[in-house]
Scaffold this motif. Structure first.
Motif, PDB file in Angstrom:
ATOM      1  N   VAL A  36      34.637  46.972  45.423  1.00  0.00           N
ATOM      2  CA  VAL A  36      34.070  45.777  44.804  1.00  0.00           C
ATOM      3  C   VAL A  36      32.635  45.641  45.282  1.00  0.00           C
ATOM      4  O   VAL A  36      32.371  45.642  46.488  1.00  0.00           O
ATOM      5  N   SER A  48      28.090  47.477  36.968  1.00  0.00           N
ATOM      6  CA  SER A  48      29.179  47.757  36.026  1.00  0.00           C
ATOM      7  C   SER A  48      29.058  49.150  35.434  1.00  0.00           C
ATOM      8  O   SER A  48      30.046  49.715  34.953  1.00  0.00           O
ATOM      9  N   ASP A  89      35.136  49.424  40.945  1.00  0.00           N
ATOM     10  CA  ASP A  89      36.284  48.833  40.265  1.00  0.00           C
ATOM     11  C   ASP A  89      36.016  47.415  39.779  1.00  0.00           C
ATOM     12  O   ASP A  89      36.522  47.007  38.736  1.00  0.00           O
ATOM     13  N   GLN A  90      35.231  46.666  40.546  1.00  0.00           N
ATOM     14  CA  GLN A  90      34.922  45.291  40.155  1.00  0.00           C
ATOM     15  C   GLN A  90      33.524  44.915  40.621  1.00  0.00           C
ATOM     16  O   GLN A  90      33.045  45.412  41.641  1.00  0.00           O
ATOM     17  N   ARG A 146      31.634  41.430  41.583  1.00  0.00           N
ATOM     18  CA  ARG A 146      31.953  40.028  41.862  1.00  0.00           C
ATOM     19  C   ARG A 146      30.706  39.244  42.226  1.00  0.00           C
ATOM     20  O   ARG A 146      29.932  39.676  43.082  1.00  0.00           O
ATOM     21  N   ARG A 192      42.592  41.611  43.273  1.00  0.00           N
ATOM     22  CA  ARG A 192      42.008  42.126  42.026  1.00  0.00           C
ATOM     23  C   ARG A 192      41.833  41.020  40.994  1.00  0.00           C
ATOM     24  O   ARG A 192      40.918  41.071  40.166  1.00  0.00           O
ATOM     25  N   LEU A 230      38.129  37.799  38.677  1.00  0.00           N
ATOM     26  CA  LEU A 230      38.255  37.454  37.256  1.00  0.00           C
ATOM     27  C   LEU A 230      38.477  35.957  37.084  1.00  0.00           C
ATOM     28  O   LEU A 230      37.858  35.320  36.229  1.00  0.00           O
TER      29      LEU A 230
END
Length: 380
Positions: A203, A224, A230-231, A233, A347, A351
Motif C-alpha cells: 500500500v 496507481s 495493490d492499493q 491510500r 484491504r 476503500l
C-alpha cells in the motif's frame, strides 16, 4: 533471536500439547481460538463491558524508537525518543502471549522499522507463531538489497509512506529524505514484487495535510500506474500537530473501538498504551510487559476505567480522548472488523475511507475528526 524461557503454566502446556498434534491440527485449533476470541471481544464491545474475556486482534509494536528523518507532523518531534530498540524479552513476551488470539502485529511506532537490526528476526518470530506481520517505512533504506530481503521474508503487508506528489511538498514533510531516491526505491520494490509474483500486499500511502491536499489526484494517478502496488491510500491526518484539537463532545456517545479490539500500542520499552494516539496525547500507560502478563495489562484497572467511561458516554471526561482526532467507526464497521479476518479488513479500509470522504457513503460510518485544516508554514 534467543528464546526466553518462561515458567510453563496451563496455557503454555496446552500450546505444547497442541504442537504435537501436527501442523494441520495445530492451525485448526488456533483458528478456532481466534474465532472464539473475536466473538468475546465483539460481545464485550456491544455490551460496553469494562472487562474483556479476550485479547486484542491486532497490535502496534514499536520495535525501535530510532528514526533517520525529521517530519514536522510526527509526534516524535514533540515527544523526544531515545535511540533504543525493543528487547527480545519484551517482544517475545508479547508474541507468546498473543499468539492464540492476534491476527497481525504492525511492527511500527515512532521509529523507522528498517533501522531495527533484528527486524527480520521479529518478522520470522511472528510467522513461527502464526501471526501476520506488517511494516510501514519511509523508504530511505529500501535499496535493492533490502527490497530483496523483505520479499524473501514472510512479511504479509507493507505501507510505503510518501506524503506528496512533488519534490517540494514531499521534502517539506519528509525532511532528510530525497524525493527522487525514495520514489525510485518504492517503484523498484513494487516492480520487484510484481516480477517475483510475491503475495506481499503493498500500500502506498499519503497522509492528507494542508500542504499536500492539492496533490491527491496526482499522487493517486502516479502510484496507481505502478505494477506491484495493490492499493493507493490517502489517509486523513490523525495527529494534533497540523489541525485543530479534536472534539469528542459530538461523538454521540459512540465508544472507541480501540479499547476493545485494539490495536494496542506497545512502546519499545515494554510500556503499553490503549492506542497509539493515547501516548502521543500524553495519556498514561495501562500496563508494562516487563512486569505484567498481556491479559493483566489488557484488563488493568486503568484500561477498565477507560472502557467504563466510554461505555457510559463519558469519554469527554478523559483529556486525551477529548483531544483525539481519530475517527470513531460506526458499530456496524467495528462488528464487521471482528467478523472478517484482519487481512480483509486492512484491504477494505482504504476503500471505505475513500467512499466515505468522497461522499458516496454516509459520513456517520466514520465520524470524521475535522474538515478544516491548518497550514504549516513552508519556512518552518
Amino acid at each position: 533471536m534467543p528464546r526466553i524461557r518462561v515458567g510453563m503454566g496451563a496455557d503454555t502446556a496446552r500450546k505444547s500439547a497442541c504442537a504435537t498434534d501436527g501442523g494441520g491440527q495445530k492451525s485448526a485449533t488456533i483458528r478456532e481460538m481466534r474465532w472464539g476470541n473475536r466473538a468475546k471481544v465483539l460481545w464485550s464491545y456491544l455490551r460496553r463491558a469494562s472487562r474483556v474475556p479476550g485479547l486484542p486482534v491486532e497490535y502496534i509494536v514499536e520495535t525501535t524508537a530510532k528514526c533517520n528523518i525529521y517530519c514536522p507532523m510526527c509526534p516524535r518531534e514533540t515527544h523526544k525518543q531515545p535511540k533504543e530498540d525493543m528487547s527480545d524479552q519484551v517482544f517475545q513476551r508479547l508474541v507468546d502471549g498473543a499468539s492464540d488470539t492476534a491476527e497481525h502485529m504492525m511492527l511500527i511506532g515512532l521509529g523507522e522499522p528498517l533501522l531495527d537490526p533484528k527486524i527480520f528476526d521479529r518478522i520470522a518470530y511472528c510467522e513461527q507463531h502464526g501471526v501476520s506481520s506488517l511494516l510501514s517505512t519511509n523508504g530511505t533504506l529500501l535499496d535493492e538489497k533490502m527490497a530483496g530481503r523483505l520479499l524473501a521474508s514472510p512479511l504479509a503487508h507493507i505501507t510505503l509512506s510518501f506524503d506528496g506528489a512533488s519534490k517540494e511538498t514531499f521534502e517539506h514533510y519528509r525532511k532528510g529524505a530525497r524525493f527522487e531516491r525514495v520514489r525510485e526505491n518504492f517503484t523498484r520494490f513494487a516492480r520487484m514484487k510484481h516480477a517475483k509474483g510475491s503475495k506481499l500486499q503493498i500500500v502506498v500511502q499519503m497522509v492528507r495535510m494542508p500542504g499536500n491536499a492539492q496533490e491527491v489526484d496526482e499522487f493517486r494517478n502516479y502510484w496507481s500506474g505502478i505494477e506491484g502496488v495493490d492499493q493507493v491510500r490517502v489517509k486523513e491526518d490523525e495527529t494534533n500537530l497540523v489541525q485543530p484539537e479534536g472534539n469528542r463532545s459530538s461523538s454521540g456517545g459512540r465508544p472507541c473501538h480501540y479499547l476493545w479490539r485494539g490495536a494496542l500500542y506497545v512502546k519499545h520499552d515494554g510500556r503499553v498504551y490503549p492506542c497509539c494516539q493515547s501516548y502521543m496525547l500524553d495519556g498514561a500507560p495501562i500496563g508494562d510487559l516487563r512486569e505484567q502478563s498481556l491479559p493483566e495489562v489488557f484488563n488493568s484497572k486503568e484500561m477498565m476505567r477507560l472502557r467504563s467511561l466510554h461505555g457510559a458516554g463519558r469519554a469527554g471526561e478523559i483529556d486525551m480522548c477529548v483531544r483525539c482526532c481519530t475517527a470513531i467507526p460506526h458499530p456496524v464497521l467495528v462488528a464487521g472488523s471482528l467478523l472478517l479476518h484482519g487481512k480483509w479488513v486492512r484491504r477494505a479500509l482504504p476503500l471505505i475511507e475513500r467512499l466515505v470522504y468522497g461522499r458516496k457513503l454516509p459520513k456517520a460510518l466514520l465520524k470524521p475528526p475535522r474538515t478544516e485544516l491548518v497550514q504549516i508554514s513552508k519556512s518552518e
